[in-house]
Design a protein around this motif. Structure first.
Motif, short mmCIF file in Angstrom:
data_model
loop_
_atom_site.label_atom_id
_atom_site.label_comp_id
_atom_site.label_asym_id
_atom_site.label_seq_id
_atom_site.Cartn_x
_atom_site.Cartn_y
_atom_site.Cartn_z
N GLN A 51 0.85 -1.19 0.00
CA GLN A 51 0.00 0.00 0.00
C GLN A 51 0.88 1.24 0.00
O GLN A 51 1.78 1.38 0.83
CB GLN A 51 -0.89 -0.02 1.24
CG GLN A 51 -1.81 1.14 1.35
CD GLN A 51 -2.71 1.00 2.57
OE1 GLN A 51 -3.10 -0.11 2.94
NE2 GLN A 51 -3.04 2.11 3.20
N PHE A 52 0.63 2.14 -0.95
CA PHE A 52 1.36 3.41 -1.01
C PHE A 52 0.34 4.54 -0.94
O PHE A 52 -0.66 4.53 -1.67
CB PHE A 52 2.16 3.51 -2.31
CG PHE A 52 2.91 4.80 -2.44
CD1 PHE A 52 4.12 4.96 -1.81
CD2 PHE A 52 2.37 5.86 -3.15
CE1 PHE A 52 4.81 6.16 -1.91
CE2 PHE A 52 3.05 7.06 -3.25
CZ PHE A 52 4.28 7.22 -2.63
N GLU A 53 0.59 5.50 -0.07
CA GLU A 53 -0.30 6.65 0.08
C GLU A 53 0.50 7.94 0.07
O GLU A 53 1.60 8.01 0.60
CB GLU A 53 -1.08 6.57 1.39
CG GLU A 53 -2.07 5.45 1.46
CD GLU A 53 -2.86 5.44 2.76
OE1 GLU A 53 -2.55 6.24 3.67
OE2 GLU A 53 -3.79 4.64 2.85
N ARG A 54 -0.10 8.94 -0.53
CA ARG A 54 0.44 10.30 -0.49
C ARG A 54 -0.64 11.15 0.16
O ARG A 54 -1.78 11.15 -0.29
CB ARG A 54 0.76 10.79 -1.89
CG ARG A 54 1.38 12.15 -1.95
CD ARG A 54 1.76 12.47 -3.41
NE ARG A 54 2.13 13.83 -3.56
CZ ARG A 54 3.37 14.31 -3.41
NH1 ARG A 54 4.33 13.47 -3.09
NH2 ARG A 54 3.63 15.58 -3.58
N TYR A 55 -0.29 11.85 1.22
CA TYR A 55 -1.29 12.60 1.97
C TYR A 55 -0.72 13.93 2.43
O TYR A 55 0.49 14.17 2.39
CB TYR A 55 -1.79 11.79 3.17
CG TYR A 55 -0.70 11.43 4.16
CD1 TYR A 55 -0.44 12.25 5.24
CD2 TYR A 55 0.05 10.27 4.01
CE1 TYR A 55 0.56 11.92 6.15
CE2 TYR A 55 1.04 9.94 4.90
CZ TYR A 55 1.29 10.77 5.97
OH TYR A 55 2.28 10.45 6.86
N GLN A 56 -1.64 14.81 2.83
CA GLN A 56 -1.25 16.13 3.29
C GLN A 56 -2.18 16.58 4.41
O GLN A 56 -3.40 16.45 4.29
CB GLN A 56 -1.32 17.14 2.15
CG GLN A 56 -0.94 18.54 2.54
CD GLN A 56 -1.13 19.54 1.41
OE1 GLN A 56 -2.00 19.37 0.57
NE2 GLN A 56 -0.30 20.56 1.39
N ASN A 99 4.61 10.84 2.21
CA ASN A 99 4.40 9.54 1.58
C ASN A 99 4.44 8.45 2.65
O ASN A 99 5.20 8.52 3.61
CB ASN A 99 5.49 9.25 0.55
CG ASN A 99 5.41 10.19 -0.63
OD1 ASN A 99 4.33 10.61 -1.03
ND2 ASN A 99 6.55 10.54 -1.19
N SER A 100 3.62 7.45 2.44
CA SER A 100 3.59 6.30 3.34
C SER A 100 3.58 5.04 2.49
O SER A 100 2.80 4.93 1.54
CB SER A 100 2.34 6.35 4.21
OG SER A 100 2.21 5.17 4.95
N ALA A 101 4.44 4.10 2.81
CA ALA A 101 4.51 2.82 2.10
C ALA A 101 4.45 1.69 3.11
O ALA A 101 5.12 1.73 4.13
CB ALA A 101 5.80 2.73 1.29
N LEU A 102 3.59 0.70 2.83
CA LEU A 102 3.43 -0.43 3.74
C LEU A 102 3.45 -1.73 2.96
O LEU A 102 2.70 -1.90 2.01
CB LEU A 102 2.10 -0.33 4.49
CG LEU A 102 1.87 0.88 5.38
CD1 LEU A 102 0.44 0.90 5.88
CD2 LEU A 102 2.84 0.87 6.54
N LEU A 103 4.30 -2.64 3.37
CA LEU A 103 4.27 -4.02 2.91
C LEU A 103 3.57 -4.80 4.01
O LEU A 103 4.06 -4.87 5.13
CB LEU A 103 5.67 -4.55 2.67
CG LEU A 103 5.76 -5.96 2.11
CD1 LEU A 103 5.14 -6.03 0.71
CD2 LEU A 103 7.21 -6.43 2.06
N LEU A 104 2.38 -5.36 3.69
CA LEU A 104 1.50 -5.94 4.71
C LEU A 104 1.32 -7.44 4.54
O LEU A 104 0.42 -7.89 3.83
CB LEU A 104 0.12 -5.27 4.63
CG LEU A 104 0.07 -3.79 4.99
CD1 LEU A 104 -1.21 -3.16 4.49
CD2 LEU A 104 0.20 -3.64 6.48
N PRO A 105 2.16 -8.25 5.18
CA PRO A 105 1.86 -9.69 5.21
C PRO A 105 0.75 -9.95 6.21
O PRO A 105 0.61 -9.25 7.22
CB PRO A 105 3.18 -10.31 5.66
CG PRO A 105 3.89 -9.23 6.40
CD PRO A 105 3.42 -7.93 5.82
#
Length: 91
Positions: free
Chosen positions: A16-21, A29-35
């Motif tokens: 999951q990649f998110e760009r927020y303000q 930016n936020s990046a999550l590898l979610l097992p």
């Protein structure tokens, strides 16, 4: 998906990649590898119109900064649903 003793097990891997303000702040930016892993068990007395039954599920997922994520966390979810008929003509 793997099934054993009436339990269905699912193993997953999501990215999951998110760009927020936030107001008046620069973009982040936020990046999550979610097992994750989940288990599901369904019991019912009729496959089409059950009058008694139970659905139970448990899932666990998380991320770690050491594994391509910007945040570390673990999250669990437990759900249970029960169907019963107070009378013969209801559900």
């Amino acid at each position: 998906v793997k099934t054993f003793n009436n339990w269905q097990q699912t193993i997953s891997l999501n990215y999951q990649f998110e760009r927020y303000q936030f107001t008046d702040q620069p973009y982040q930016n936020s990046a999550l590898l979610l097992p994750g892993i989940s288990w599901l068990n369904i019991t019912k007395n009729d496959p089409v119109y059950p009058t008694q039954g139970n659905r139970f599920s448990l899932s666990i997922q998380g991320s770690a900064e050491a594994l391509f994520s910007t945040t570390s966390f673990i999250q669990g979810e437990l759900q249970d649903k029960y169907i019963f008929s107070p009378t013969d003509d209801s559900r």
